[in-house]
Design an enzyme around this catalytic site. Structure first.
Site, PDB file in Angstrom:
ATOM      1  N   GLY A 131      76.244  36.442   0.395  1.00 52.51           N
ATOM      2  CA  GLY A 131      77.311  37.236   0.214  1.00 52.51           C
ATOM      3  C   GLY A 131      76.871  38.151  -0.947  1.00 52.51           C
ATOM      4  O   GLY A 131      76.494  39.250  -0.626  1.00 52.51           O
ATOM      5  N   SER A 227      70.781  35.832   4.591  1.00 56.12           N
ATOM      6  CA  SER A 227      71.432  36.939   3.786  1.00 56.12           C
ATOM      7  C   SER A 227      71.027  36.651   2.141  1.00 56.12           C
ATOM      8  O   SER A 227      69.861  36.537   1.836  1.00 56.12           O
ATOM      9  CB  SER A 227      72.744  37.296   4.068  1.00 56.12           C
ATOM     10  OG  SER A 227      73.439  38.349   3.416  1.00 56.12           O
ATOM     11  N   TYR A 228      72.210  36.869   1.516  1.00 55.17           N
ATOM     12  CA  TYR A 228      71.952  36.376  -0.061  1.00 55.17           C
ATOM     13  C   TYR A 228      71.265  35.067  -0.341  1.00 55.17           C
ATOM     14  O   TYR A 228      70.945  35.089  -1.568  1.00 55.17           O
ATOM     15  CB  TYR A 228      73.132  37.102  -0.992  1.00 55.17           C
ATOM     16  CG  TYR A 228      72.686  37.154  -2.242  1.00 55.17           C
ATOM     17  CD1 TYR A 228      72.217  38.261  -2.899  1.00 55.17           C
ATOM     18  CD2 TYR A 228      73.205  36.103  -3.291  1.00 55.17           C
ATOM     19  CE1 TYR A 228      71.998  38.606  -4.149  1.00 55.17           C
ATOM     20  CE2 TYR A 228      72.768  36.499  -4.709  1.00 55.17           C
ATOM     21  CZ  TYR A 228      72.032  37.410  -4.846  1.00 55.17           C
ATOM     22  OH  TYR A 228      71.890  37.748  -6.207  1.00 55.17           O
ATOM     23  N   ASP A 420      69.671  43.477  13.490  1.00 51.60           N
ATOM     24  CA  ASP A 420      70.402  43.611  12.144  1.00 51.60           C
ATOM     25  C   ASP A 420      70.157  44.841  11.481  1.00 51.60           C
ATOM     26  O   ASP A 420      68.709  45.081  11.209  1.00 51.60           O
ATOM     27  CB  ASP A 420      70.232  42.418  11.334  1.00 51.60           C
ATOM     28  CG  ASP A 420      70.923  42.417  10.072  1.00 51.60           C
ATOM     29  OD1 ASP A 420      71.799  43.298   9.778  1.00 51.60           O
ATOM     30  OD2 ASP A 420      70.199  41.760   8.938  1.00 51.60           O
ATOM     31  N   HIS A 473      72.591  39.841  12.361  1.00 50.45           N
ATOM     32  CA  HIS A 473      72.491  39.364  10.731  1.00 50.45           C
ATOM     33  C   HIS A 473      72.570  37.768  10.889  1.00 50.45           C
ATOM     34  O   HIS A 473      71.674  36.900  10.365  1.00 50.45           O
ATOM     35  CB  HIS A 473      73.281  40.189   9.947  1.00 50.45           C
ATOM     36  CG  HIS A 473      73.265  39.687   8.510  1.00 50.45           C
ATOM     37  ND1 HIS A 473      72.131  40.133   7.984  1.00 50.45           N
ATOM     38  CD2 HIS A 473      74.010  38.671   7.966  1.00 50.45           C
ATOM     39  CE1 HIS A 473      72.268  39.862   6.637  1.00 50.45           C
ATOM     40  NE2 HIS A 473      73.300  38.985   6.675  1.00 50.45           N
TER      41      HIS A 473
END
Length: 503
Positions: A131, A227-228, A420, A473
């Site tokens: 996020g 991701s994060y 992605d 992603h």
């Protein structure tokens, strides 16, 4: 229902607008909250390269992080989720207190291995979404690698035959406080979120969770995420190593980490994104040349010129009407649930699946069975947080941590879904190039079921890079079979199959 996408975070203001525009595509009003998160990072004085250990205990004795766990495991047992098909494995859901004084508690969902005879020998795998501020229950468990997916009626579940609990006992964690069902009684905690606090709380969660599930103490432990979580996973791993060394014993038996489409190094992540958009014909050569000419993505760059902002705004506009997280995927055209479940296929991801998961996880009967304490929350359950309005610290790179893991003999795998556009394969390749590692095994295809599953390269120091062909992603959403093959080989410590004969 307003569903945000888990925008990856970068430290440049023009990317704030980029994530905002993508959120609009998916009907999200939470884009305003996410925008505040990005701006808080931009103004953070603590951003930068940080190689210090992520300390957990600042002013307390090590024993103070332990909280009583007797009898809580059985209270957390889930007999059956509403609308689920019959299964043979055990599942649990509930809370682990990470700060008793603040009343800060993290929600988890845990599924033991599909094969109950093998569960005692299979490793423990933690999954973290990024996020920052997005839920591992929403994305990881319900849309990606968990044992179930949600039907279009928002009421019933169907099996994911490529669930990662075929390869491990899988633990999903919603963190930090304010994400999903995780909460704090001290609402000011929501304004103090950041990398350091998240790593500390995740470590306290794990220590106490292992007291609740003592059969997993000493079990081989791996951390995964996307991701994060390219920040969360390495920072938690470093915290574990630090406290193992500090205690002069193995508190948590960490063996390796695996991160996908991960935020690793801001400069190369950002440059790689625009190069990817250009080479995949999503932006014009003229826009790409202006980005290259006018934008400085280095960590110390300030006051980007107007020409840079104009070029990146043009790139945002050019990609407005596609899903940047999977550049070839269709968009969801209706958020409405169906009276009867539509025909579903694990191998063909439904772009409206987030709406189904949102509806399901906001059902009172589902929350009751999950043991979710919604009375403690100041909001409805959301897949990405709308109460975290400030992100206090975020290092510009985690590359030093990867070097540290090599020195400590940890297994490190990094993978990229190759379609992605948000944290694309070019970004990850550029970041790995900065590590200046000798190549152990040259770039080559890996296979599954006689088809190319992706490409891989192994570096000296036990770092493996792999692409997953035709994956966005959220790799397990789009290529569940290839994702399961990937995680199985990672956990086994074996190379991805390099011939069709063994695929």
């Amino acid at each position: 229902m307003n569903i945000p996408r888990p925008c990856s975070v970068f430290l440049y203001s023009f990317l704030v607008l980029s994530c905002f525009s993508i959120a609009q595509i998916h009907g999200s009003q939470h884009s305003h909250a996410l925008s505040r998160l990005y701006k808080s990072k931009l103004n953070s004085e603590s951003a930068g390269i940080d190689t210090k250990p992520f300390e957990v205990i600042l002013h307390a004795n090590a024993t103070s992080i332990h909280h009583p766990q007797e009898g809580l495991k059985e209270k957390d047992r889930i007999k059956s989720l509403p609308g689920q098909p019959e299964v043979n494995f055990n599942q649990y859901g509930g809370y682990v207190t990470v700060d008793k004084r603040a009343g800060r508690a993290f929600f988890y969902y845990f599924v033991e291995a599909e094969n109950q005879q093998a569960k005692d020998s299979l490793p423990l795998l933690l999954w973290l979404n990024g996020g920052p501020g997005c839920s591992s229950l929403a994305y990881g468990a319900m849309l990606e690698l968990g044992p179930f997916r949600v039907h279009s009626d928002g009421k019933t579940l169907y099996r994911n035959r490529y669930s990662w609990n075929h390869a491990a006992n899988v633990l999903f964690l919603e963190s930090p406080a304010g994400v999903g069902f995780s909460y704090s009684n001290r609402t000011s905690d929501y304004d103090k979120s950041g990398d350091r606090r998240t790593a500390a709380d995740n470590y306290v969660f794990l220590v106490n969770w292992l007291e609740r599930f003592p059969e997993y103490k000493g079990r081989e432990f791996y951390i995964s995420g996307e991701s994060y979580a390219g920040h969360y996973v390495p920072q938690l791993a470093q915290t574990i190593l630090h406290h193992n060394k500090k205690a002069k014993k193995t508190i948590i038996n960490l063996k390796g980490i695996i991160i996908g489409n991960a935020v690793i190094n801001d400069e190369t992540d950002t440059r790689g994104m625009y190069d990817y958009l250009a080479t995949h014909a999503l932006i014009s050569d003229e826009i790409a040349k202006k980005v290259q000419k006018y934008c400085d993505f280095s960590p110390n760059a300030t006051n980007q010129p107007k020409e840079c902002g104009d070029a990146t705004d043009a790139a945002d506009k050019a990609t407005y009407h596609i899903d940047i997280y999977n550049i070839y995927a269709p968009l969801c055209t209706s958020s409405n649930l169906t009276a009867k479940p539509k025909k579903a296929s694990i191998l063909k991801f439904d772009p409206c699946s987030e709406f189904y998961a949102y509806a399901y996880l906001n059902r009172p009967d589902v929350q009751e069975v999950l043991h979710a304490n919604v009375t403690k929350l100041t909001h409805d359950w959301e897949p990405c947080s709308d109460v975290i309005t400030h992100w206090g610290d975020s290092a510009t790179t985690i590359i030093p941590l990867l070097h540290e893991f090599m020195d400590n003999g940890l297994r490190v795998w990094i993978f990229s879904g190759d379609i992605d556009g948000r944290v694309p394969v070019t970004s990850t390749k550029y970041s790995l190039e900065k590590m200046n590692l000798p190549i152990k095994t040259e770039w080559h295809a890996w296979y599954l079921s006689g088809q190319v599953g992706g490409y891989t390269q192994v570096y000296e120091g036990d770092i493996t890079f792999a692409t997953v062909r035709e994956a966005g992603h959220q790799v397990p959403s789009y290529q569940p079979a290839r994702a399961l093959s990937l995680i199985s080989h990672f956990l086994d410590g074996t190379s991805l199959p390099d011939t069709t004969r063994y695929a």
